[in-house]
Design a protein around this motif. Structure first.
Motif, mmCIF file in Angstrom:
data_model
loop_
_atom_site.group_PDB
_atom_site.id
_atom_site.type_symbol
_atom_site.label_atom_id
_atom_site.label_comp_id
_atom_site.label_asym_id
_atom_site.label_seq_id
_atom_site.Cartn_x
_atom_site.Cartn_y
_atom_site.Cartn_z
ATOM 1 N N ILE A 1 0.852 -1.202 0.000
ATOM 2 C CA ILE A 1 0.000 0.000 0.000
ATOM 3 C C ILE A 1 0.885 1.248 0.000
ATOM 4 O O ILE A 1 0.630 2.209 -0.728
ATOM 5 C CB ILE A 1 -0.942 -0.024 1.223
ATOM 6 C CG1 ILE A 1 -1.932 -1.190 1.094
ATOM 7 C CG2 ILE A 1 -1.707 1.292 1.338
ATOM 8 C CD1 ILE A 1 -2.768 -1.447 2.329
ATOM 9 N N GLU A 2 1.954 1.207 0.778
ATOM 10 C CA GLU A 2 2.905 2.324 0.786
ATOM 11 C C GLU A 2 3.483 2.543 -0.607
ATOM 12 O O GLU A 2 3.658 3.680 -1.051
ATOM 13 C CB GLU A 2 4.047 2.024 1.761
ATOM 14 C CG GLU A 2 3.656 2.124 3.215
ATOM 15 C CD GLU A 2 3.420 3.558 3.645
ATOM 16 O OE1 GLU A 2 4.406 4.286 3.838
ATOM 17 O OE2 GLU A 2 2.245 3.975 3.755
ATOM 18 N N ASN A 3 3.778 1.434 -1.258
ATOM 19 C CA ASN A 3 4.314 1.509 -2.616
ATOM 20 C C ASN A 3 3.330 2.209 -3.545
ATOM 21 O O ASN A 3 3.697 3.102 -4.321
ATOM 22 C CB ASN A 3 4.621 0.096 -3.107
ATOM 23 C CG ASN A 3 4.954 0.074 -4.586
ATOM 24 O OD1 ASN A 3 5.914 0.683 -5.024
ATOM 25 N ND2 ASN A 3 4.126 -0.611 -5.372
ATOM 26 N N ILE A 4 2.063 1.834 -3.430
ATOM 27 C CA ILE A 4 1.028 2.484 -4.250
ATOM 28 C C ILE A 4 0.998 3.978 -3.946
ATOM 29 O O ILE A 4 1.054 4.820 -4.843
ATOM 30 C CB ILE A 4 -0.360 1.857 -3.965
ATOM 31 C CG1 ILE A 4 -0.423 0.460 -4.552
ATOM 32 C CG2 ILE A 4 -1.467 2.735 -4.510
ATOM 33 C CD1 ILE A 4 -1.675 -0.297 -4.176
ATOM 34 N N ASN A 5 0.951 4.292 -2.652
ATOM 35 C CA ASN A 5 0.838 5.693 -2.260
ATOM 36 C C ASN A 5 2.003 6.516 -2.780
ATOM 37 O O ASN A 5 1.846 7.692 -3.127
ATOM 38 C CB ASN A 5 0.777 5.806 -0.731
ATOM 39 C CG ASN A 5 -0.512 5.186 -0.184
ATOM 40 O OD1 ASN A 5 -1.426 4.889 -0.964
ATOM 41 N ND2 ASN A 5 -0.575 4.982 1.112
ATOM 42 N N SER A 6 3.171 5.860 -2.868
ATOM 43 C CA SER A 6 4.346 6.607 -3.313
ATOM 44 C C SER A 6 4.239 7.007 -4.780
ATOM 45 O O SER A 6 4.898 7.939 -5.219
ATOM 46 C CB SER A 6 5.602 5.771 -3.093
ATOM 47 O OG SER A 6 5.655 4.735 -4.057
ATOM 48 N N PHE A 7 3.421 6.300 -5.514
ATOM 49 C CA PHE A 7 3.269 6.642 -6.938
ATOM 50 C C PHE A 7 2.094 7.586 -7.194
ATOM 51 O O PHE A 7 1.920 8.075 -8.293
ATOM 52 C CB PHE A 7 3.078 5.368 -7.775
ATOM 53 C CG PHE A 7 4.342 4.574 -7.939
ATOM 54 C CD1 PHE A 7 5.364 5.035 -8.760
ATOM 55 C CD2 PHE A 7 4.516 3.382 -7.261
ATOM 56 C CE1 PHE A 7 6.528 4.316 -8.916
ATOM 57 C CE2 PHE A 7 5.681 2.647 -7.409
ATOM 58 C CZ PHE A 7 6.693 3.114 -8.234
ATOM 59 N N LEU A 8 1.248 7.784 -6.196
ATOM 60 C CA LEU A 8 0.059 8.606 -6.410
ATOM 61 C C LEU A 8 0.464 10.056 -6.631
ATOM 62 O O LEU A 8 1.345 10.581 -5.965
ATOM 63 C CB LEU A 8 -0.878 8.507 -5.204
ATOM 64 C CG LEU A 8 -1.543 7.141 -4.988
ATOM 65 C CD1 LEU A 8 -2.422 7.188 -3.747
ATOM 66 C CD2 LEU A 8 -2.343 6.725 -6.209
ATOM 67 N N ASP A 9 -0.226 10.667 -7.587
ATOM 68 C CA ASP A 9 0.092 12.058 -7.916
ATOM 69 C C ASP A 9 -1.208 12.833 -7.950
ATOM 70 O O ASP A 9 -1.984 12.708 -8.889
ATOM 71 C CB ASP A 9 0.809 12.091 -9.275
ATOM 72 C CG ASP A 9 1.154 13.512 -9.685
ATOM 73 O OD1 ASP A 9 1.145 14.389 -8.809
ATOM 74 O OD2 ASP A 9 1.411 13.720 -10.875
#
Lengths: 477, 592
Positions: free
Chosen positions: B372-380
């Motif tokens: 989930i952290e990985n996903i959040n890191s890509f959110l723009d």
């Protein structure tokens, strides 16, 4: 229809047996077999029956044309007439063309496009199931007619019976016409034939449902996902289990085919002879899928192009063909040539010098070659194949073991041990033992019956779950 | 050894024309010479086929080249039936020679006769024995075979599998058209296999057999799917989290900017442990993974799930950082399309494994937190909603089903609460709902575990919460054709025990539209997998309108839809499996 399915075993087969034994004459029995074979083949995709019938009709005439006429026989001509040569050529072109179009056209066009940057339309032809097997059978018939090894069959229905006979139709063994030519007309199902055939059917079913399917479940847990993520131990573990799986799957199918053949009074040749007992790779192929190997030996080598004096060239061609036969994909070609290379190596070393190598080393060497070979066989995607080969070595980026393969092994310990034991010729040992006296024979026979009964019940129950596990060799058909 | 093919042909022709029996080595010859075995081999005595079949085997040839099967080894030796026939021929030849005997001297004749008779006796008795053994074998196998055939043909076929929450395949109706297209045969095979009489009994037997294929390994067993944990680019992923904290801003310039205040008061009054005051900026990655200590249990892999000894089924998350990146990319694209007028949120729910997987099994599951952290890191521009932390504070409550792969409605409620907090909308306390509770719930895990007994024997409670305010629900199909007005929640007593989760809207393949009495000008769009279904009743006090579409089935362009319906907030609500797995690829069908 799949042999290891409830529909086949408990609906199709009982009906077929019932009609078969209700009808008294051999002619009638042949009729029953043809009807049921066509039903069997058309199950699921009735269109493909047209290919079979087309092949049967064309080859019926080709066979007669390629064989000498009575006059020619009387004259004792030494060289075949032009007519016969033309018919033989037509037979080769037609049958190889059938396989080429229905199995390889997609592959060939895709590769031509890839290599030459062409953009030919890729034909959307789905391979017709069983076509490689029955086309090879009928090709052997036409060639045998030309070589005068068999008399051409002048009754179309009898030839159709030979081609369509359902026990061996879809995934072999590749039965020669000469093997059953006589039995088409003269056969009697004896009690011992029926009994042994039935036991053989059950044995094959058990191999498939109890061993092969469960082994494949494990393999799929590892190989079914990302092979690049496997550890070294995990990669070896899965490819070893895959080698066991493929043996039980394919030899189980052959057992069922041979068993059912005997129940109907036919005696097919054996297709497997405990391949994992082999001491070298050459011997492996004398024990594995024997009907395919002997086909290439008998029909490919006598052709001048293949039988050139240089034995390495002919070996190369034979193994190229073996690879290609298995499927329209580069990995099968690599796989065939891989075996060819080892067999050339063994030929170069020579039998006598091979025999001097310690037996343990020969066993380890041959098993390694075979196991890695089946890995090549498994991965149709060349990228995955590369990852697989890398992961077999210490260059594996995921380390030696994650412990999960140890857990899987322990979880399936009995299955794996049973599978390994079953690669040995246990039945032969039991048979040898049973010959000691009349009494041991009776005891062994009764025990065999009870074991078969247990296997039949267990396999049938397991079939409730395993509805979709087709035999692996269906896809090579 | 190279052979001249012409030699071979000549030899074959000789065989063919001469019509003489040919042995398996390809040499024409006397039967007596052919067989290397002792003609008195007892194996040769049993088969009466001998007289009928002339042995004609021109196919086998003594070619022995490296790489090609040697017929002598490969076929002859092992081909039992063939060698039998050879032996039989010898025997029949011996029998034929018997009538010649009377020409010999009378004394020897009687001696030989006696010997022959003795032999005959032995042969006939052994033959009888052989025959009765074959008869026994055939009788036993045929009996079983016949019994199973009758059972399969006349046994009562079930038409539904309650534990699997589905109707079984139906007998197809025959038509020539369906036969020739292959539909009939495949449908029939499916029907035949799917509706085996006493099906569930056999399924239980199979699951018990599977468990006996090996030993338990440290209390765990793998029989089904093995999670392959994606560690691929973990380093880069965690690197991302630390370096780019997502700083999406919430747009609150809507009619009612007062809403956030009331949210807080509601949230606090509902006993929430949250005490954040800043609802206008999203949570950033500065937080830590909450520590949760799951109680220790033994367990086994069964079917596709891990079954703990207390009857908890856990789906093991495999994770995929690439998948997560793809998902985040789709959301970013959507955010770009809808622009600044719409708040877009990503609410990726962890599954029960994150909180209830005993420590010793941790290695078998990828970290949902990391994914989930990985996903959040890509959110723009998309606002992450950290329901992981929110849920971790309630692990002692019944927030996940033990026997089902979904969360319990209570878990969905806490997740929705966190979203409401981030979005700055009012949120009703649990006390405002009517709780409906039923015992005896055995959900989807029973099927996923291949009918594991531990799951079946440990049913649980299912409680859901009915909103008490005024709202209206209508349904559309996935092409936005109006279907019907109905209630948001089904009557749980009409549902099968295994499918109580369907109490929320009943199906995934539908578009839901709720209009509420909450007049704050906020309009919510939920893009979800089945995890989202349980959240919709929680928003009836928070938004004026709610639209809910399923990420797998919705057919319209999502951005157009958003603008057309005047959506102010879009939340992507799904479990981690959907966000990083195959389901996310379906987003392509609506975001383009």
């Amino acid at each position: 229809m799949i042999f290891s399915s409830l529909v086949f075993l408990y609906l199709f087969l009982p009906l077929c047996l019932l009609f078969y034994f209700l009808v008294k004459s051999t002619k009638g029995k042949n009729g029953v077999l043809i009807v049921f074979s066509l039903l069997f083949y058309s199950w699921g995709e009735p269109v493909r029956i047209l290919f079979l019938l087309l092949s049967a009709v064309v080859n019926y005439f080709l066979g007669i044309g390629a064989a000498p006429t009575r006059e020619e026989l009387k004259r004792g001509d030494d060289t075949p007439s032009v007519r016969r040569k033309v018919f033989l050529a037509l037979g080769l072109v037609f049958n190889i063309g059938m396989i080429g179009v229905f199995k390889y056209s997609k592959f060939i066009v895709t590769n031509i496009n890839g290599i030459f940057g062409a953009s030919l339309p890729v034909p959307n032809i789905e391979p017709v199931i069983g076509i490689s097997f029955y086309t090879f059978q009928i090709l052997s018939y036409v060639v045998d007619c030309y070589w005068e090894k068999v008399e051409p069959q002048r009754k179309f229905t009898k030839l159709l019976l030979y081609i369509s006979l359902f026990p061996q139709l879809i995934a072999g063994p590749i039965v020669r016409y000469s093997t059953i030519a006589d039995e088409i007309d003269n056969r009697r199902v004896t009690l011992s034939d029926f009994s042994e055939g039935f036991s053989r059917l059950v044995l094959g079913l058990a191999k498939k449902v109890i061993l092969a399917d469960n082994l494949f479940n494990i393999v799929d847990q590892f190989f079914g996902k990302d092979v690049g993520a496997l550890t070294m131990a995990g990669t070896w573990y899965s490819v070893i289990l895959y080698s066991l799986y493929i043996y039980f799957d394919f030899s189980g199918y052959s057992d069922m085919a041979i068993g059912m053949g005997r129940m109907f009074g036919f005696h097919f040749n054996e297709n497997f002879n405990h391949p994992y007992l082999c001491k070298d790779v050459t011997e492996f192929w004398q024990r594995w899928h024997i009907s395919l190997g002997s086909f290439f030996r008998d029909y490919l080598l006598p052709i001048p192009v293949f039988g050139v004096r240089n034995k390495y060239t002919s070996l190369f061609l034979v193994w190229l063909c073996t690879g290609i036969w298995h499927g329209a994909n580069w990995n099968y070609i690599i796989w065939g040539l891989y075996y060819g290379a080892f067999i050339m190596l063994e030929t170069a070393i020579g039998k006598k010098r091979m025999a001097k190598i310690p037996i343990v080393i020969r066993h380890i060497y041959s098993k390694l070659v075979i196991i890695v070979g089946f890995g090549i066989f498994y991965f149709e995607d060349l990228g995955d194949l590369g990852k697989f080969l890398r992961n077999l070595t210490p260059a594996n980026p995921n380390g030696f073991s994650s412990g999960i393969e140890a857990m899987s092994l322990v979880n399936n310990l009995f299955l794996v041990i049973a599978a390994i034991i079953c690669t040995f010729p246990l039945l032969n040992l039991v048979k040898k033992f049973s010959l000691r006296s009349q009494n041991t024979k009776a005891v062994v026979s009764v025990a065999g019956t009870l074991v078969s009964a247990g296997l039949l019940v267990l396999s049938s129950i397991l079939l409730v779950n395993a509805t979709a596990n087709a035999f692996l060799y269906y896809k090579f058909g | 050894m190279q052979r001249d093919p012409r030699d071979l042909r000549l030899q074959q022709r000789a065989q063919y024309q001469g019509g003489r029996p040919v042995n398996s080595a390809g040499q024409p010859g006397q039967p007596g010479q052919r067989n290397p075995r002792d003609p008195r081999d007892p194996r040769g005595i049993r088969d009466p086929r001998a007289q009928q079949r002339p042995v004609q085997r021109p196919d086998a040839r003594p070619v022995n080249r490296a790489g090609q099967p040697n017929p002598n080894r490969g076929q002859v030796r092992q081909d039992a039936s063939r060698s039998l026939r050879n032996v039989e021929q010898v025997k029949s030849a011996a029998q034929k020679s018997a009538p010649k005997m009377p020409q010999r001297p009378p004394v020897r004749q009687t001696e030989e006769q006696r010997l022959a008779e003795h032999k005959k006796k032995i042969i006939s008795s052994s033959r009888k024995r052989e025959h009765s053994l074959c008869a026994f074998n055939t009788a036993v196998l045929l009996t079983i075979f016949g019994f199973i055939t009758l059972f399969m043909t006349f046994g009562k076929r079930p038409n539904a599998a309650l534990e699997e929450n589905r109707d079984l395949a139906k007998m197809p109706t025959f038509s020539w058209k369906s036969y020739f297209s292959g539909e009939f045969t495949s449908a029939f095979a499916e029907f035949y296999n799917d509706t085996v009489p006493m099906r569930s009994t056999f399924k239980t037997i199979i699951s018990e057999f599977d468990a006996k294929l090996g030993l338990s390994y440290g209390g765990a067993e793998i029989h089904g799917d093995l999670p392959i944990i994606d560690n691929g680019d973990k380093d880069t992923a965690s690197g991302n989290t630390s370096k780019i904290p997502p700083t999406a801003n919430l747009i609150t310039s809507h009619e009612s900017t007062k809403a956030p205040q009331s949210t807080q008061s509601t949230a606090q009054s509902s006993g929430s442990t949250e005490s954040t005051t800043e609802s206008s900026s999203a949570e950033s990655s500065s937080h830590e993974q909450p520590e949760v200590n799951a109680p220790d249990h033994g367990g086994e892999m069964s079917g596709t799930v891990l079954v703990l000894d207390d009857g908890t089924g856990i789906s093991l998350f495999g994770g995929s950082f690439k998948g997560g990146e793809f998902y985040a990319g789709m959301l970013n694209k959507y955010k770009q399309q809808v622009g600044d007028d719409v708040n877009v949120y990503s609410m990726v729910a962890p599954t029960s494994g994150s909180f209830y997987l005993p420590a010793k099994f941790k290695g078998y599951m990828a970290s949902e937190w990391d994914n989930i952290e990985n996903i959040n890191s890509f959110l723009d521009g998309v606002i992450p909603v950290d329901v992981y932390t929110a849920l971790s504070k309630h692990v002692d409550e019944h927030i996940y089903s033990r026997t089902d792969h979904h969360w319990q409605p209570l878990g969905a409620y806490y997740a929705a609460q966190e979203f409401a907090r981030v979005a700055g909308v009012p949120f009703a306390p649990l006390s405002d709902y009517e709780a409906v509770s039923r015992d005896g719930y055995v959900g989807t895990m029973y099927m996923f575990s291949d009918w594991n007994k531990k799951i079946r024997d440990n049913p649980e409670n299912f409680t859901y919460y009915k909103p008490q305010n005024v709202y209206e629900t209508e349904y559309y199909d996935n092409n936005m054709n109006f279907k019907y007005k109905s209630s948001l929640l089904l009557n749980i007593d009409n549902l099968a025990t295994s499918s109580w989760y369907l109490v929320f809207i009943g199906t995934d393949e539908i578009v839901t539209h709720v209009t509420t009495d909450c007049k704050n000008g906020r309009k919510l769009l939920i893009v979800k997998d089945s995890y989202g279904n349980a959240t919709i009743p929680c928003y009836t006090n928070s938004f004026e309108e709610i639209w809910m579409v399923d990420m797998r089935y919705f057919q319209e362009n999502l951005a157009d839809f958003t603008k057309e319906k005047g959506i102010t907030d879009t939340v992507f609500t799904m479990c981690s499996f959907s966000a990083v797995g195959g389901n996310a690829t379906d987003l392509k069908n609506m975001i383009y």
